[in-house]
Enzyme design. Structure first.
Site, PDB file in Angstrom:
ATOM      1  CB  CYS A 137      -2.917   0.845   8.898  1.00  0.00           C
ATOM      2  SG  CYS A 137      -4.236   2.997   8.416  1.00  0.00           S
ATOM      3  CE  LYS A 183      -2.438  -2.714   7.140  1.00  0.00           C
ATOM      4  NZ  LYS A 183      -2.491  -1.289   5.809  1.00  0.00           N
ATOM      5  CG  ASN A 193       0.544   5.889   6.166  1.00  0.00           C
ATOM      6  OD1 ASN A 193       1.123   7.382   5.357  1.00  0.00           O
ATOM      7  ND2 ASN A 193       1.301   5.574   6.794  1.00  0.00           N
ATOM      8  CD  GLU A 212       0.162   1.430   7.680  1.00  0.00           C
ATOM      9  OE1 GLU A 212      -0.639   2.413   7.057  1.00  0.00           O
ATOM     10  OE2 GLU A 212      -0.541   0.112   7.078  1.00  0.00           O
ATOM     11  CD  GLU A 254      -2.283  -1.229   3.253  1.00  0.00           C
ATOM     12  OE1 GLU A 254      -1.522  -1.941   3.756  1.00  0.00           O
ATOM     13  OE2 GLU A 254      -2.829  -0.466   3.868  1.00  0.00           O
ATOM     14  CG  ASN A 264       2.607  -1.908   6.016  1.00  0.00           C
ATOM     15  OD1 ASN A 264       3.335  -1.543   7.328  1.00  0.00           O
ATOM     16  ND2 ASN A 264       1.371  -1.350   5.599  1.00  0.00           N
TER      17      ASN A 264
HETATM   18  N1  CDV Z   1      -3.357   2.007   4.937  1.00  0.00           N
HETATM   19  C1  CDV Z   1      -4.491   1.400   6.017  1.00  0.00           C
HETATM   20  O1  CDV Z   1      -4.412   0.096   5.875  1.00  0.00           O
HETATM   21  N2  CDV Z   1      -5.312   2.071   5.518  1.00  0.00           N
HETATM   22  C2  CDV Z   1      -6.876   1.364   5.775  1.00  0.00           C
HETATM   23  C3  CDV Z   1      -7.966   1.761   5.030  1.00  0.00           C
HETATM   24  C4  CDV Z   1      -8.253   1.837   3.322  1.00  0.00           C
HETATM   25  C5  CDV Z   1      -9.255   1.680   5.321  1.00  0.00           C
HETATM   26  C6  CDV Z   1      -7.704   2.076   7.107  1.00  0.00           C
HETATM   27  O2  CDV Z   1      -7.532   0.624   8.026  1.00  0.00           O
HETATM   28  O3  CDV Z   1      -6.782   3.190   7.576  1.00  0.00           O
END
Ligand code: CDV
Length: 360
Positions: free
Chosen positions: A210, A141, A235, A53, A161, A123
């Site tokens: 993510c 996303k 991330n 990501e 975000e 994103n």
């Molecule tokens: N970048 C993300 O989406 N991070 C989320 C955190 C904030 C929970 C994750 O699911 O890793």
């Protein structure tokens, strides 16, 4: 019928894990690191590399930024100018992938130009097919974590975000990637229901980003399109202060172990329940003082981890997979058409938050 597909559908795939990308790192240096991973991938006969990501930048949603600062993190995706694959600061990556005949899936901050010239920020991850010479899949996303307004407590870890991105508007669109499997069934072969055919089409791909990997809904929507490989970059903070500014009540080691547990449960459980491979790729290491968890894993449709990163740096994690391994789950335990009872699932669509039964 003209296809002569072998009974196995082998493919060498990889996760292109990245170490930290610091605020001061130049774009050229990041692209160079990714190209080095692609060179290694080519030498190991890899056909698909998945990158994290927001692979091209530091994880900037941890900072409160003004519009001018923010702009530098976004790449303009203008369909009239050839889209992201032609964007000046990224083009070299796509060209390099194509020169090696490797597909890439890569996350970036998308500034999407609208027909009226305005823009919307997402994103995003795209799937670039070397065979087609273009982006053949795009995902924005859906499950954006964090908050619009920054936490005000001193020392609170920020996750902005929701402030910087619009929730994805494309849903969970599975697509086929051409040129990866010899003899793949094609439309011209005249098969009306490819899911029931002994011969199979080109690999079916889905993308998550993510936080999406923690939500069963996205995986299932991909499962319902017969998805065989989910590509998911992330991330994920290894440990951080709370919104209140306090430390979590665990040691850093315990907190990181917990984060890794939840990451693996999500990827392994959902790969199993949707009978698909998943390539889950970290940006990791300590990014400008902020620890990101590693845990890059390639997961088999039976839920086992088949390859795992050994470092918290740039690392290519390679696995040879056979897409036919998805069949067992898709045709037995998770033969959705035989076992799902959609008449009982209405609440999933009608309710976002939980409403508890009445008190006794
Ligand atoms: N970048 C993300 O989406 N991070 C989320 C955190 C904030 C929970 C994750 O699911 O890793």
């Amino acid at each position: 019928m003209t296809s002569s597909q072998p009974s196995s559908r082998h493919l060498v795939v990889a996760a292109g894990q990245l170490g930290p990308v610091h605020v001061g790192d130049s774009r050229e240096s990041v692209i160079e690191r990714m190209c080095i991973l692609l060179d290694e991938a080519a030498s190991r006969k890899v056909k698909l590399v998945v990158f994290p990501e927001l692979a091209l930048t530091t994880f900037f949603p941890r900072y409160l930024l003004d519009d001018q600062e923010l702009k530098s993190y976004f790449d303009v995706d203008d369909p009239t100018q050839g889209g992201i694959a032609q964007a000046p600061r990224v083009k070299r990556l796509f060209d390099h992938a194509r020169s090696h005949a490797i597909d890439i899936c890569v996350g970036y901050a998308e500034r999407a130009v609208q027909p009226d010239g305005s823009h919307v920020d997402y994103n995003t991850s795209v799937y670039y097919s070397a065979d087609a010479g273009k982006v053949v899949g795009k995902y924005r996303k859906v499950h954006l974590p964090g908050a619009v307004e920054p936490y005000t407590a001193a020392g609170a870890y920020q996750q902005l975000e929701k402030r910087y991105f619009r929730p994805g508007d494309l849903g969970f669109p599975a697509f086929r990637a051409p040129g990866l499997i010899d003899g793949a069934l094609k439309k011209k072969d005249g098969v009306t229901d490819p899911a029931q055919s002994k011969l199979r089409g080109d690999p079916i791909i889905g993308i998550l980003i993510c936080n999406d990997r923690r939500w069963a809904e996205g995986w299932r929507v991909y499962g319902l399109q017969g998805t065989e490989i989910v590509c998911c970059g992330y991330n994920t903070t290894a440990f951080a202060t709370k919104a209140t500014g306090e430390m979590v009540d665990m040691s850093a080691e315990e907190a990181e172990a917990e984060v890794l547990l939840h990451h693996k449960l999500s990827c392994q459980g959902n790969s199993y329940m949707n009978a698909c491979f998943s390539i889950n790729v970290a940006k990791t290491g300590v990014e400008d003082g902020n620890p990101l968890v590693g845990g890059t894993i390639i997961v088999h449709p039976n839920g086992h981890i088949i390859q795992e990163a050994e470092t918290k740096q740039d690392e290519l994690v390679v696995a040879e997979i056979d897409l036919e391994d998805c069949r067992r789950g898709k045709e037995k335990t998770f033969a959705f058409e035989k076992h799902r009872r959609v008449e009982h699932y209405r609440m999933i669509l009608d309710r976002a938050g939980a409403i508890e039964p009445e008190l006794l």
